[in-house]
Structures are given as structure tokens and as C-alpha cells.
Design a protein around this motif. Sequence first.
Motif, PDB file in Angstrom:
ATOM      1  N   ARG A 282     -34.754   1.655 -11.383  1.00  0.00           N
ATOM      2  CA  ARG A 282     -33.499   2.002 -10.722  1.00  0.00           C
ATOM      3  C   ARG A 282     -32.317   1.765 -11.645  1.00  0.00           C
ATOM      4  O   ARG A 282     -31.355   2.539 -11.667  1.00  0.00           O
ATOM      5  CB  ARG A 282     -33.344   1.185  -9.446  1.00  0.00           C
ATOM      6  CG  ARG A 282     -34.299   1.597  -8.333  1.00  0.00           C
ATOM      7  CD  ARG A 282     -34.185   0.682  -7.137  1.00  0.00           C
ATOM      8  NE  ARG A 282     -35.088   1.085  -6.067  1.00  0.00           N
ATOM      9  CZ  ARG A 282     -35.325   0.354  -4.981  1.00  0.00           C
ATOM     10  NH1 ARG A 282     -34.719  -0.821  -4.827  1.00  0.00           N
ATOM     11  NH2 ARG A 282     -36.149   0.787  -4.051  1.00  0.00           N
ATOM     12  N   GLY A 283     -32.386   0.678 -12.426  1.00  0.00           N
ATOM     13  CA  GLY A 283     -31.307   0.398 -13.351  1.00  0.00           C
ATOM     14  C   GLY A 283     -31.187   1.458 -14.429  1.00  0.00           C
ATOM     15  O   GLY A 283     -30.091   1.874 -14.784  1.00  0.00           O
ATOM     16  N   ARG A 284     -32.333   1.909 -14.921  1.00  0.00           N
ATOM     17  CA  ARG A 284     -32.312   2.957 -15.933  1.00  0.00           C
ATOM     18  C   ARG A 284     -31.757   4.254 -15.358  1.00  0.00           C
ATOM     19  O   ARG A 284     -31.013   4.978 -16.021  1.00  0.00           O
ATOM     20  CB  ARG A 284     -33.728   3.183 -16.490  1.00  0.00           C
ATOM     21  CG  ARG A 284     -34.202   2.084 -17.433  1.00  0.00           C
ATOM     22  CD  ARG A 284     -35.416   2.538 -18.219  1.00  0.00           C
ATOM     23  NE  ARG A 284     -36.546   2.810 -17.356  1.00  0.00           N
ATOM     24  CZ  ARG A 284     -37.469   1.914 -17.014  1.00  0.00           C
ATOM     25  NH1 ARG A 284     -37.368   0.665 -17.457  1.00  0.00           N
ATOM     26  NH2 ARG A 284     -38.482   2.251 -16.248  1.00  0.00           N
TER      27      ARG A 284
ATOM     28  N   VAL B  21     -27.387   8.262 -14.973  1.00  0.00           N
ATOM     29  CA  VAL B  21     -26.385   9.022 -14.223  1.00  0.00           C
ATOM     30  C   VAL B  21     -24.990   8.756 -14.788  1.00  0.00           C
ATOM     31  O   VAL B  21     -24.183   9.674 -14.975  1.00  0.00           O
ATOM     32  CB  VAL B  21     -26.436   8.654 -12.724  1.00  0.00           C
ATOM     33  CG1 VAL B  21     -25.253   9.253 -11.979  1.00  0.00           C
ATOM     34  CG2 VAL B  21     -27.745   9.138 -12.100  1.00  0.00           C
ATOM     35  N   ALA B  22     -24.715   7.489 -15.072  1.00  0.00           N
ATOM     36  CA  ALA B  22     -23.397   7.130 -15.617  1.00  0.00           C
ATOM     37  C   ALA B  22     -23.198   7.750 -16.995  1.00  0.00           C
ATOM     38  O   ALA B  22     -22.106   8.231 -17.314  1.00  0.00           O
ATOM     39  CB  ALA B  22     -23.269   5.611 -15.690  1.00  0.00           C
ATOM     40  N   ARG B  23     -24.249   7.730 -17.806  1.00  0.00           N
ATOM     41  CA  ARG B  23     -24.136   8.300 -19.148  1.00  0.00           C
ATOM     42  C   ARG B  23     -23.918   9.802 -19.078  1.00  0.00           C
ATOM     43  O   ARG B  23     -23.109  10.367 -19.824  1.00  0.00           O
ATOM     44  CB  ARG B  23     -25.413   7.993 -19.939  1.00  0.00           C
ATOM     45  CG  ARG B  23     -25.404   8.529 -21.378  1.00  0.00           C
ATOM     46  CD  ARG B  23     -24.225   8.005 -22.156  1.00  0.00           C
ATOM     47  NE  ARG B  23     -24.295   8.407 -23.560  1.00  0.00           N
ATOM     48  CZ  ARG B  23     -23.242   8.533 -24.340  1.00  0.00           C
ATOM     49  NH1 ARG B  23     -22.021   8.297 -23.860  1.00  0.00           N
ATOM     50  NH2 ARG B  23     -23.373   8.892 -25.605  1.00  0.00           N
ATOM     51  N   ARG B  24     -24.635  10.472 -18.175  1.00  0.00           N
ATOM     52  CA  ARG B  24     -24.455  11.911 -18.012  1.00  0.00           C
ATOM     53  C   ARG B  24     -23.015  12.226 -17.614  1.00  0.00           C
ATOM     54  O   ARG B  24     -22.413  13.171 -18.103  1.00  0.00           O
ATOM     55  CB  ARG B  24     -25.420  12.452 -16.953  1.00  0.00           C
ATOM     56  CG  ARG B  24     -25.329  13.971 -16.765  1.00  0.00           C
ATOM     57  CD  ARG B  24     -26.238  14.422 -15.638  1.00  0.00           C
ATOM     58  NE  ARG B  24     -26.271  15.875 -15.533  1.00  0.00           N
ATOM     59  CZ  ARG B  24     -25.367  16.613 -14.902  1.00  0.00           C
ATOM     60  NH1 ARG B  24     -24.319  16.021 -14.322  1.00  0.00           N
ATOM     61  NH2 ARG B  24     -25.475  17.930 -14.852  1.00  0.00           N
ATOM     62  N   GLN B  25     -22.450  11.414 -16.709  1.00  0.00           N
ATOM     63  CA  GLN B  25     -21.071  11.643 -16.269  1.00  0.00           C
ATOM     64  C   GLN B  25     -20.091  11.421 -17.413  1.00  0.00           C
ATOM     65  O   GLN B  25     -19.108  12.154 -17.545  1.00  0.00           O
ATOM     66  CB  GLN B  25     -20.733  10.718 -15.096  1.00  0.00           C
ATOM     67  CG  GLN B  25     -19.379  11.008 -14.461  1.00  0.00           C
ATOM     68  CD  GLN B  25     -19.303  12.401 -13.864  1.00  0.00           C
ATOM     69  OE1 GLN B  25     -20.199  12.814 -13.136  1.00  0.00           O
ATOM     70  NE2 GLN B  25     -18.249  13.138 -14.189  1.00  0.00           N
ATOM     71  N   GLU B  26     -20.345  10.421 -18.243  1.00  0.00           N
ATOM     72  CA  GLU B  26     -19.474  10.180 -19.388  1.00  0.00           C
ATOM     73  C   GLU B  26     -19.464  11.388 -20.326  1.00  0.00           C
ATOM     74  O   GLU B  26     -18.408  11.814 -20.806  1.00  0.00           O
ATOM     75  CB  GLU B  26     -19.952   8.946 -20.162  1.00  0.00           C
ATOM     76  CG  GLU B  26     -19.705   7.624 -19.453  1.00  0.00           C
ATOM     77  CD  GLU B  26     -20.312   6.457 -20.217  1.00  0.00           C
ATOM     78  OE1 GLU B  26     -20.785   6.679 -21.361  1.00  0.00           O
ATOM     79  OE2 GLU B  26     -20.323   5.335 -19.686  1.00  0.00           O
ATOM     80  N   ILE B  27     -20.657  11.922 -20.587  1.00  0.00           N
ATOM     81  CA  ILE B  27     -20.765  13.085 -21.465  1.00  0.00           C
ATOM     82  C   ILE B  27     -20.066  14.283 -20.827  1.00  0.00           C
ATOM     83  O   ILE B  27     -19.347  15.031 -21.499  1.00  0.00           O
ATOM     84  CB  ILE B  27     -22.245  13.405 -21.747  1.00  0.00           C
ATOM     85  CG1 ILE B  27     -22.872  12.278 -22.571  1.00  0.00           C
ATOM     86  CG2 ILE B  27     -22.385  14.738 -22.473  1.00  0.00           C
ATOM     87  CD1 ILE B  27     -24.379  12.406 -22.754  1.00  0.00           C
TER      88      ILE B  27
END
Length: 243
Positions: free
Chosen positions: A12-14, A19-25
Motif C-alpha cells: 500500500r505504501g508503494r 500515485v504521488a510520483r505520477r501526480q508530480e510528473i
Amino acid sequence: MSPTGAETPRSRGRYAKGVARRQEILDRAIEVFAQRGGSRTSLRAIAQEVGVTHAALTHYFGSLDELLVAVYRESAQRLEEAAASRDNDGGADPRGGADGRGGDPADDTRGGADPADDAGRAGDADALISPAEAMRVSAAENREIPGMVQLYSTLVASALDGAHPAAQAFATDRFSRLRDELAARVRALQASGSLHADLDPALVAALVIAASDGLQTQWLLDASVDHEAALALLDRLLAPPAV
């Protein structure tokens, strides 16, 4: 103890980090496209501009077209959220738009914009805004985001050659939903006597979309083209004569 159970929190943490990394990109990609529009380029070149590896961009978006669709939808959603915030605050549309809502009347990704839909909610007061006026408001909102109109035009052009499945799916779905939504608006206007009763709602919807998109293309090529005035003229042509 089940290894599956032990791994669940880490999984779940990964996922959350992914999701957060995708949003940053995606956030960075929106900034890049605001500067460059939707001009065709390689995913590798965009990765360099965004500041990530080509592998990372491919992992999260798969293809250039998938990235373009995601950028357009996220931008449209932000327009919808900003418009909803104005509505909640009781703010008026500074451009004098029909309802102050922005984004793509067809996008449920929005609102996702491109979401669903301001353009087609028959049965409430908004449904009495004409299809052409709904498209005018949407177009005016889209022009507020640099590069968004160009990006949309790039996606539609890519959808036509059959070699870009993500763009084709985006454009096909958008046009289908928007025709349905605008046709519902036409029927509501006909019931109120505000539109010729003998017009086919589906054909009116297709005509308004064609007019709006065509005018938008002309505007991209020649900024003197008055997109909004032309749509207002279409409204007058569709309305019944005053008694």
C-alpha cells in the motif's frame, strides 16, 4: 503468518508513493505543455524537459498520447474545480459567461473537465443555456490555460490517422458524450420553446460541436477570428423567430 498479510502495508505504501510520483510528473508536464502547447515531440524529449528519465515517464504513462490525454484531462479538471469554487463563493464569471462554469463541457475527467457535464444536464436551470453558449463558455475557459487549445487540437488530429489509440479513444469518447449531452440540452430548450421544435437534437449537437471546433482551429491560425461571436450567430439562427 501469511507473507501476503505481511507485505500488504508495504504494498500500500508503494502504491501511494507511485500515485504521488505520477501526480508530480503530471504537474510538471502541465507546466511544460503550457509553455509549448501540444506540438508533436518524443516522449524522451518531454521526459528531459519534465526532469525525469524516459523509463519513469513510460512507466507512468505508457506512451506520448497517454501523457497528452492525461495532461489535457488534469488541466480540464482544474478548470472545473476553479469554476466550482467561484460558484460556491457566489462569484460571477468575469467574462460574463452563461454560467461561469469552465472546462470542457464533455469531460468527465474533470471535470474533469473535459467532464461531465455542464453541457448536458437537462432538467435544471443550466439546461436552458444553449448548446452554442455552453461551448462558448467552455472555449473561453480553455483559452485561459496556455497551450490547452493547441493540446486539444493535437489530440484530435492524432486520433484521425489510426496510429494513436489513446488519442483516438479520447476523441471518440469525448465527441460521443458531448453529442449526447448537447442533444439533451436541445430537447430541454425545445420543450421550453427556446429552440425550433422541428430540429433534430442529435444533428444540432453535431453541428454545434463542428462549428466550435472548426472556429477554434481557425482562431489558432488567425487570432482575429471571433469564435464567440460566430457561436452567438449560430444561436440566433437556431432560435425560433420572436413573436
